[in-house]
Write a protein that holds these residues in place. Structure first.
Motif, mmCIF file in Angstrom:
data_model
loop_
_atom_site.group_PDB
_atom_site.id
_atom_site.type_symbol
_atom_site.label_atom_id
_atom_site.label_comp_id
_atom_site.label_asym_id
_atom_site.label_seq_id
_atom_site.Cartn_x
_atom_site.Cartn_y
_atom_site.Cartn_z
ATOM 1 N N ASP A 106 5.585 1.539 -2.283
ATOM 2 C CA ASP A 106 5.466 2.997 -2.373
ATOM 3 C C ASP A 106 6.484 3.629 -1.435
ATOM 4 N N GLN A 130 2.546 8.246 1.774
ATOM 5 C CA GLN A 130 2.108 6.932 2.237
ATOM 6 C C GLN A 130 0.591 6.801 2.346
ATOM 7 N N GLY A 165 -1.266 4.500 1.329
ATOM 8 C CA GLY A 165 -1.669 3.117 1.567
ATOM 9 C C GLY A 165 -1.334 2.584 2.941
ATOM 10 N N ARG A 166 -0.726 3.412 3.795
ATOM 11 C CA ARG A 166 -0.378 2.955 5.144
ATOM 12 C C ARG A 166 -1.641 2.573 5.903
ATOM 13 N N ILE A 167 -1.609 1.417 6.529
ATOM 14 C CA ILE A 167 -2.771 0.885 7.234
ATOM 15 C C ILE A 167 -2.848 1.496 8.633
ATOM 16 N N ASP A 210 5.564 1.365 9.475
ATOM 17 C CA ASP A 210 4.149 1.004 9.422
ATOM 18 C C ASP A 210 3.720 0.296 10.699
ATOM 19 N N ARG A 226 -1.824 -7.751 6.949
ATOM 20 C CA ARG A 226 -1.969 -6.851 5.806
ATOM 21 C C ARG A 226 -0.817 -5.846 5.754
ATOM 22 N N ALA A 227 -0.364 -5.404 6.930
ATOM 23 C CA ALA A 227 0.738 -4.447 6.968
ATOM 24 C C ALA A 227 2.027 -5.078 6.452
ATOM 25 N N ARG A 236 1.967 -5.528 2.649
ATOM 26 C CA ARG A 236 2.188 -4.283 1.908
ATOM 27 C C ARG A 236 3.647 -4.135 1.480
ATOM 28 N N TRP A 237 4.548 -4.777 2.222
ATOM 29 C CA TRP A 237 5.980 -4.699 1.915
ATOM 30 C C TRP A 237 6.558 -6.046 1.503
#
Length: 308
Positions: free
Chosen positions: A28, A33, A35-37, A88, A283-284, A287-288
């Protein structure tokens, strides 16, 4: 940052963001953002902050970052907001310290001066640990520095792990880069072992390197792993065959840089290790698409790459 560089960065950021933003994909690049944790504050990390440290902006963790391209750091589709894996991670650290995150876009060559002068508290922008940099800065490692070896999706090459795996192949890469230095050494090893030589095709830009691979003139492309993860996710016509340390034959870790002796480094290393332990860090990165670059633990000022 000069106005001229800022304008150029905005244009490049928009160009980077456009293809993926317009297509279905795992990343994304929108400015919001959603979905940013995020994480709660880390009392132990906060307790390690030096009592006399003055943040660049009260109540904020100010971070210098170079928006060089996704997925590490890029301008979003609004050509203004910086998004990516490094932003992030910066947000996770700011959250851990109970601070607001303030990102300061900066030209890569300018980050050392800006950090030394106190313009920002830290730099989180794919900075590798070197012995020379350790003379002026403290480091908290947070990611492996990897180069990717990618091939066409339909290539017969299945795995590249060591020099013999590329014997006789044609490789597309950047001239004058660390990748070239490594592949020249690999070629020397292969020749000494009686294997076929490599053909190194050197190009100044990624577009030319990818054309060489996609046209069949090259069998493999080698450049920073994260960049190729993005291209593979966007275009779906190349895939990973292997990775190698950016410091081969040594390891090369990426780190948060802070001013030498500022006192921040211990709190940042503690916060990073807590993020690793509770799974938020992994997890961060996922995400990428950068799970392979995860570190098992963060270190303060580990051995850095020597001067070559």
């Amino acid at each position: 940052m000069s106005p001229r560089w800022m304008r150029l960065s905005l244009v490049l950021g928009a160009l980077w963001a456009g293809p993926l933003a317009a297509a279905e994909g795992p990343f994304d690049l929108g400015p919001e953002q959603p979905g940013r944790i995020r994480v709660a504050t880390d009392p132990a990390a906060i307790a390690r902050l030096p009592k006399d440290y003055r943040f660049a902006e009260p109540g904020a963790f100010t971070v210098g970052i170079t928006p060089g391209g996704p997925p590490l750091g890029s301008y979003a589709t609004d050509a203004r907001t910086v998004v990516g894996a490094d932003p992030d991670f910066a947000q996770l650290i700011a959250d851990s310290l109970g601070l607001r995150l303030k990102l300061v876009p900066v030209a890569w060559e300018d980050w050392p001066l800006g950090l030394s002068s106190g313009r920002y508290d830290a730099v989180i922008s794919n900075v590798g640990v070197t012995e020379q940099r350790k003379e002026k800065f403290d480091f908290t490692t947070y990611r492996q520095g990897l180069h990717g070896l990618f091939v066409k999706a339909d290539s017969q090459i299945t795995q590249i792990r060591e020099p013999k795996d590329v014997a006789g192949l044609s490789i597309s890469l950047g001239g004058g880069t660390n990748q070239e230095r490594i592949l020249v050494e690999w070629n020397k090893q292969n020749l000494a072992a009686g294997l076929k030589p490599l053909e190194l095709q050197l190009f100044d830009d990624e577009a030319a390197r990818l054309v060489a691979l996609r046209s069949g003139r090259a069998d493999v492309i080698v450049q920073p792993h994260a960049q190729l993860v993005f291209v593979a996710a966007r275009d779906k016509d190349i895939r990973q065959a292997g990775t190698l340390s950016a410091g081969w034959p040594l390891t090369s870790d990426v780190a948060i840089a802070t001013r030498k002796g500022s006192g921040l480094v211990d709190a940042l290393t503690l916060a990073t290790n807590d993020l690793i332990a509770n799974g938020t860090y992994g997890r961060a990165l996922a995400r990428w698409g950068l799970e392979e670059e995860a570190l098992p633990r963060s270190e303060t000022n580990p051995p850095g790459l020597p001067k070559f």
